[in-house]
Design a protein around this motif. Structure first.
Motif, PDB file in Angstrom:
ATOM      1  N   ALA A  26       0.812  -1.126  -0.119  1.00  0.00           N
ATOM      2  CA  ALA A  26       0.183   0.099   0.014  1.00  0.00           C
ATOM      3  C   ALA A  26       0.756   1.307   0.027  1.00  0.00           C
ATOM      4  CB  ALA A  26      -0.840  -0.010   1.183  1.00  0.00           C
ATOM      5  N   ASP A  27       1.962   1.138   0.640  1.00  0.00           N
ATOM      6  CA  ASP A  27       2.940   2.389   0.646  1.00  0.00           C
ATOM      7  C   ASP A  27       3.426   2.701  -0.948  1.00  0.00           C
ATOM      8  OD1 ASP A  27       2.611   2.439   3.311  1.00  0.00           O
ATOM      9  OD2 ASP A  27       4.344   1.598   3.686  1.00  0.00           O
ATOM     10  N   LEU A  28       3.429   1.622  -1.657  1.00  0.00           N
ATOM     11  CA  LEU A  28       4.287   1.731  -2.529  1.00  0.00           C
ATOM     12  C   LEU A  28       3.315   2.087  -3.944  1.00  0.00           C
ATOM     13  CD1 LEU A  28       7.236   0.671  -3.541  1.00  0.00           C
ATOM     14  CD2 LEU A  28       6.269  -1.184  -4.425  1.00  0.00           C
ATOM     15  N   ALA A  29       2.065   1.699  -3.971  1.00  0.00           N
ATOM     16  CA  ALA A  29       1.151   2.082  -4.939  1.00  0.00           C
ATOM     17  C   ALA A  29      -0.311   1.866  -4.540  1.00  0.00           C
ATOM     18  CB  ALA A  29       1.493   1.121  -6.071  1.00  0.00           C
ATOM     19  N   HIS A  30      -1.186   2.513  -5.292  1.00  0.00           N
ATOM     20  CA  HIS A  30      -2.662   2.219  -5.087  1.00  0.00           C
ATOM     21  C   HIS A  30      -3.116   0.773  -5.249  1.00  0.00           C
ATOM     22  CE1 HIS A  30      -6.983   2.272  -6.033  1.00  0.00           C
ATOM     23  NE2 HIS A  30      -6.807   2.864  -4.780  1.00  0.00           N
ATOM     24  N   VAL A  31      -3.562   0.138  -4.488  1.00  0.00           N
ATOM     25  CA  VAL A  31      -4.190  -1.359  -4.641  1.00  0.00           C
ATOM     26  C   VAL A  31      -5.636  -1.537  -4.669  1.00  0.00           C
ATOM     27  CG1 VAL A  31      -4.061  -3.531  -3.709  1.00  0.00           C
ATOM     28  CG2 VAL A  31      -2.292  -2.095  -3.444  1.00  0.00           C
ATOM     29  N   GLY A  32      -6.197  -2.179  -5.656  1.00  0.00           N
ATOM     30  CA  GLY A  32      -7.625  -2.291  -5.816  1.00  0.00           C
ATOM     31  C   GLY A  32      -7.924  -3.768  -5.760  1.00  0.00           C
ATOM     32  N   PHE A  33      -9.279  -4.092  -5.215  1.00  0.00           N
ATOM     33  CA  PHE A  33      -9.658  -5.494  -5.014  1.00  0.00           C
ATOM     34  C   PHE A  33     -10.644  -5.838  -6.304  1.00  0.00           C
ATOM     35  CE2 PHE A  33      -9.780  -3.391  -0.870  1.00  0.00           C
ATOM     36  CZ  PHE A  33      -8.545  -4.241  -0.178  1.00  0.00           C
ATOM     37  N   GLY A  34     -10.040  -7.229  -6.643  1.00  0.00           N
ATOM     38  CA  GLY A  34     -10.925  -7.843  -7.600  1.00  0.00           C
ATOM     39  C   GLY A  34     -12.073  -8.763  -7.295  1.00  0.00           C
ATOM     40  N   PRO A  35     -13.128  -9.320  -8.078  1.00  0.00           N
ATOM     41  CA  PRO A  35     -13.722  -9.809  -7.429  1.00  0.00           C
ATOM     42  C   PRO A  35     -13.435 -11.446  -6.778  1.00  0.00           C
ATOM     43  CG  PRO A  35     -13.889 -10.357  -9.859  1.00  0.00           C
ATOM     44  CD  PRO A  35     -12.957  -8.850  -9.533  1.00  0.00           C
ATOM     45  N   ALA A  36     -12.375 -11.709  -7.207  1.00  0.00           N
ATOM     46  CA  ALA A  36     -11.768 -12.956  -6.478  1.00  0.00           C
ATOM     47  C   ALA A  36     -11.423 -12.635  -5.056  1.00  0.00           C
ATOM     48  CB  ALA A  36     -10.496 -13.499  -7.339  1.00  0.00           C
ATOM     49  N   PHE A  37     -11.053 -11.457  -4.838  1.00  0.00           N
ATOM     50  CA  PHE A  37     -10.411 -11.480  -3.539  1.00  0.00           C
ATOM     51  C   PHE A  37     -11.709 -11.431  -2.393  1.00  0.00           C
ATOM     52  CE2 PHE A  37      -9.864  -8.642   0.246  1.00  0.00           C
ATOM     53  CZ  PHE A  37      -8.460  -8.748   0.387  1.00  0.00           C
ATOM     54  N   TRP A  38     -12.673 -11.192  -2.642  1.00  0.00           N
ATOM     55  CA  TRP A  38     -13.993 -11.385  -1.768  1.00  0.00           C
ATOM     56  C   TRP A  38     -14.387 -12.919  -2.006  1.00  0.00           C
ATOM     57  CZ3 TRP A  38     -13.876  -7.463   1.144  1.00  0.00           C
ATOM     58  CH2 TRP A  38     -13.351  -6.266   0.430  1.00  0.00           C
ATOM     59  N   MET A  39     -14.179 -13.488  -3.046  1.00  0.00           N
ATOM     60  CA  MET A  39     -14.468 -14.976  -3.308  1.00  0.00           C
ATOM     61  C   MET A  39     -13.567 -15.564  -2.383  1.00  0.00           C
ATOM     62  SD  MET A  39     -14.806 -15.625  -7.263  1.00  0.00           S
ATOM     63  CE  MET A  39     -16.353 -15.770  -8.028  1.00  0.00           C
ATOM     64  N   PHE A  40     -12.234 -15.254  -2.387  1.00  0.00           N
ATOM     65  CA  PHE A  40     -11.370 -16.008  -1.342  1.00  0.00           C
ATOM     66  C   PHE A  40     -11.696 -15.862   0.291  1.00  0.00           C
ATOM     67  CE2 PHE A  40      -7.255 -18.348  -1.175  1.00  0.00           C
ATOM     68  CZ  PHE A  40      -7.413 -18.843  -2.341  1.00  0.00           C
ATOM     69  N   GLY A  41     -12.199 -14.618   0.597  1.00  0.00           N
ATOM     70  CA  GLY A  41     -12.667 -14.209   1.850  1.00  0.00           C
ATOM     71  C   GLY A  41     -13.823 -15.092   2.463  1.00  0.00           C
ATOM     72  N   ILE A  42     -14.916 -15.317   1.513  1.00  0.00           N
ATOM     73  CA  ILE A  42     -15.796 -16.150   1.786  1.00  0.00           C
ATOM     74  C   ILE A  42     -15.249 -17.918   1.728  1.00  0.00           C
ATOM     75  CG2 ILE A  42     -18.063 -17.221   1.285  1.00  0.00           C
ATOM     76  CD1 ILE A  42     -18.297 -14.654  -0.676  1.00  0.00           C
ATOM     77  N   LEU A  43     -14.459 -18.149   0.835  1.00  0.00           N
ATOM     78  CA  LEU A  43     -13.704 -19.415   0.755  1.00  0.00           C
ATOM     79  C   LEU A  43     -13.123 -19.827   2.366  1.00  0.00           C
ATOM     80  CD1 LEU A  43     -13.154 -21.679  -1.138  1.00  0.00           C
ATOM     81  CD2 LEU A  43     -10.978 -20.453  -1.464  1.00  0.00           C
ATOM     82  N   VAL A  44     -12.466 -18.780   2.732  1.00  0.00           N
ATOM     83  CA  VAL A  44     -11.868 -19.112   4.312  1.00  0.00           C
ATOM     84  C   VAL A  44     -12.765 -19.412   5.075  1.00  0.00           C
ATOM     85  CG1 VAL A  44     -10.378 -18.042   6.096  1.00  0.00           C
ATOM     86  CG2 VAL A  44      -9.930 -17.597   3.627  1.00  0.00           C
ATOM     87  N   VAL A  45     -13.879 -18.724   5.390  1.00  0.00           N
ATOM     88  CA  VAL A  45     -14.847 -19.043   6.344  1.00  0.00           C
ATOM     89  C   VAL A  45     -15.356 -20.346   5.949  1.00  0.00           C
ATOM     90  CG1 VAL A  45     -17.023 -18.617   7.224  1.00  0.00           C
ATOM     91  CG2 VAL A  45     -15.529 -16.702   6.435  1.00  0.00           C
ATOM     92  N   LEU A  46     -15.836 -20.717   4.744  1.00  0.00           N
ATOM     93  CA  LEU A  46     -16.341 -22.075   4.253  1.00  0.00           C
ATOM     94  C   LEU A  46     -15.394 -23.203   4.745  1.00  0.00           C
ATOM     95  CD1 LEU A  46     -18.121 -21.369   0.967  1.00  0.00           C
ATOM     96  CD2 LEU A  46     -19.202 -21.497   3.024  1.00  0.00           C
ATOM     97  N   VAL A  47     -14.143 -23.135   4.472  1.00  0.00           N
ATOM     98  CA  VAL A  47     -13.185 -24.250   4.536  1.00  0.00           C
ATOM     99  C   VAL A  47     -13.194 -24.552   6.132  1.00  0.00           C
ATOM    100  CG1 VAL A  47     -10.734 -24.920   4.500  1.00  0.00           C
ATOM    101  CG2 VAL A  47     -11.763 -23.867   2.751  1.00  0.00           C
ATOM    102  N   ILE A  48     -13.184 -23.426   6.955  1.00  0.00           N
ATOM    103  CA  ILE A  48     -13.226 -23.505   8.373  1.00  0.00           C
ATOM    104  C   ILE A  48     -14.800 -24.266   8.758  1.00  0.00           C
ATOM    105  CG2 ILE A  48     -13.306 -22.604  10.742  1.00  0.00           C
ATOM    106  CD1 ILE A  48     -11.098 -20.505   9.409  1.00  0.00           C
ATOM    107  N   ALA A  49     -15.525 -23.984   8.104  1.00  0.00           N
ATOM    108  CA  ALA A  49     -16.849 -24.573   8.641  1.00  0.00           C
ATOM    109  C   ALA A  49     -16.953 -25.850   8.208  1.00  0.00           C
ATOM    110  CB  ALA A  49     -17.944 -23.713   7.880  1.00  0.00           C
ATOM    111  N   GLN A  50     -16.366 -26.307   7.036  1.00  0.00           N
ATOM    112  CA  GLN A  50     -16.163 -27.674   6.573  1.00  0.00           C
ATOM    113  C   GLN A  50     -15.535 -28.612   7.500  1.00  0.00           C
ATOM    114  OE1 GLN A  50     -13.907 -28.234   2.772  1.00  0.00           O
ATOM    115  NE2 GLN A  50     -15.292 -30.088   2.435  1.00  0.00           N
ATOM    116  N   ASP A  51     -14.500 -28.114   8.021  1.00  0.00           N
ATOM    117  CA  ASP A  51     -13.795 -28.907   9.079  1.00  0.00           C
ATOM    118  C   ASP A  51     -14.668 -29.148  10.459  1.00  0.00           C
ATOM    119  OD1 ASP A  51     -11.956 -29.350   7.191  1.00  0.00           O
ATOM    120  OD2 ASP A  51     -10.564 -27.930   8.028  1.00  0.00           O
ATOM    121  N   SER A  52     -15.556 -28.147  10.727  1.00  0.00           N
ATOM    122  CA  SER A  52     -16.128 -28.305  12.042  1.00  0.00           C
ATOM    123  C   SER A  52     -17.291 -28.980  12.015  1.00  0.00           C
ATOM    124  CB  SER A  52     -16.361 -26.780  12.694  1.00  0.00           C
ATOM    125  OG  SER A  52     -17.241 -26.428  11.872  1.00  0.00           O
TER     126      SER A  52
END
Lengths: 219, 220
Positions: free
Chosen positions: B172-198
């Motif tokens: 972020a110091d070096l340049a402006h960073v933007g989020f693509g659609p896959a960033f949010w997909m990966f966020g949801i994925l993390v929650v699901l992976v943890i749910a799957q194991d529990s």
């Protein structure tokens, strides 16, 4: 959620080995001790893995040897318009702290220095305690092992950060970030310590209890 | 609920359960849905059936499958500095280590953040769909489930997501960073992976694979 505490006292616990039984470590199915592979899932059956400790130590040593160059060589090569800069794992974290990102610096230091070193210590301690005995209770040691198994994977975070940054920051002449040789050593170190922890047979921790003929000195 | 076993026992092996962690032997008594059976020596949870767990795990595995493919292909972060732009997908990040011995690292990264979670989701579906539908287990379902369990520590999607956050702050110091659609997909994925194991009770899965129709309800 109902938690079922079981009847009886811990000293009544009998291990499968004493009953001439062996349980599959993957699917937990019980077999007579003469069986060599699990008839349910096909996993190899061993009552106590006699090779376990030597494999733990071999993988431990490889992991440790990889960890040393991982800290000496540069992890990131940052090239901007006017300068080229190589930073090691610790150097990069110090730099982040210098710019005021203490939280991130702490995560990096924690994940790439404290976790690996703690893991080396914990696995070595567990392996030594099997042979030499220990003043730490078996439950504590079991917990230690679970923590090591759970947390060890998180060291990989630094590799992923390097991967993301070197893929993302490719701005032609303006700036570019590339992975340094330390990244490969660090990844190997994490992988080998994970394998080392997996090679450890946690049932060995509990055998001392049976040998002492009771809950023993450390209950 | 369970009792320890006398040293000279003649109980059939099917009525025994052994703690995989400390090797203690108990008489098997199945807990009701929502209850847990714990090893009294090392306190490992041995059996923990959940209501409709099979269906939930299948739903989560399907979602994981779609999200991983999406997250791997679509750009997930973009960077913008002084007119020069660059957008990367997760696949690009995995393959960032190119050239020479670094290729090993590329393969390992791709394996840990894409292939291992993907394979686990596929194997889970393969194993659980017939069980939940009350059919006979798929061929080699047990080997598939064993592989899926062996892959568990090597599936590192959630660690990659935290790595994203760290990388963002560094860049972020070096340049402006933007989020693509896959960033949010990966966020949801993390929650699901943890749910799957529990949700997953391994004992129940193994049990229903072994006795497909005798277990009254698919209580994986």
């Amino acid at each position: 959620m109902v938690c079922m505490e079981l009847t009886g006292k811990p000293q009544n616990v009998v291990s499968a080995k004493d009953l001439n039984l062996v349980a599959c470590t993957r699917c937990a199915k019980v077999w007579p001790v003469s069986a060599s592979t699990c008839g349910r899932c096909g996993h190899k059956l061993v009552s106590r893995d006699s090779q376990s400790l030597s494999r733990v130590w071999a993988l431990w040593v490889i992991g440790f040897m990889c960890y040393i160059p991982a800290n000496i060589f540069p992890m990131l090569k940052t090239r901007t318009l006017f300068q080229e800069e190589n930073s090691t794992i610790i150097g990069g974290a110090v730099e982040l702290a210098h710019y005021g990102n203490f939280g991130i610096a702490a995560i990096i230091i924690f994940a790439s220095v404290f976790i690996p070193l703690g893991k080396f210590w914990a696995v070595a301690y567990l392996a030594i305690s099997i042979k030499a005995g220990s003043r730490i209770s078996m439950n504590r040691r079991q917990m230690m092992y679970e923590v090591v198994e759970y947390i060890g994977r998180w060291s990989m975070i630094d590799i992923f950060v390097v991967a993301i940054m070197s893929a993302l920051v490719q701005l032609k002449t303006l700036a570019s970030i590339n992975p340094g040789p330390a990244s490969i050593f660090f990844a190997l170190s994490v992988i080998f310590t994970m394998l080392s922890a997996q090679a450890f047979d946690s049932r060995l921790i509990w055998d001392a209890q049976v040998k002492d003929g009771g809950p023993g000195r450390d209950e | 609920m369970k009792d320890t076993v006398e040293p000279m026992t003649s109980t059939p092996l099917d009525e025994l359960i052994v703690c995989p962690q400390c090797d203690a032997v108990y008489h098997l008594k199945r807990p009701r849905v929502g209850e847990r059976a714990q090893c009294q020596r090392c306190h490992k949870v041995l059996i923990a059936p959940r209501r409709n767990a099979g269906l939930r795990i299948i739903a989560v595995a399907l979602a994981v499958l779609v999200l991983i493919i999406g997250a791997a292909v679509f750009p997930f972060l973009s960077i913008d500095a002084a007119g020069t732009q660059n957008a990367v997908s997760v696949l690009d990040a995995a393959l960032a280590f190119s050239g020479g011995p670094m290729i090993f690292l590329s393969l390992a990264t791709a394996g840990l953040i894409i292939i291992a979670p993907l394979l686990r989701a596929c194997l889970t579906l393969y194993v659980l769909v017939p069980v939940v539908l009350d059919r006979d287990p798929a061929p080699h379902a047990m080997q598939a489930f064993r592989l899926s369990e062996a892959l568990r520590p090597w599936s590192m999607a959630e660690i990659f997501a935290i790595g994203c956050a760290v990388a963002l702050v560094k860049v972020a110091d070096l340049a402006h960073v933007g989020f693509g659609p896959a960033f949010w997909m990966f966020g949801i994925l993390v929650v699901l992976v943890i749910a799957q194991d529990s949700f997953m009770c391994k004992w129940s899965v193994w049990n229903s694979l072994e006795n497909p129709r005798t277990s009254s309800a698919p209580r994986t």
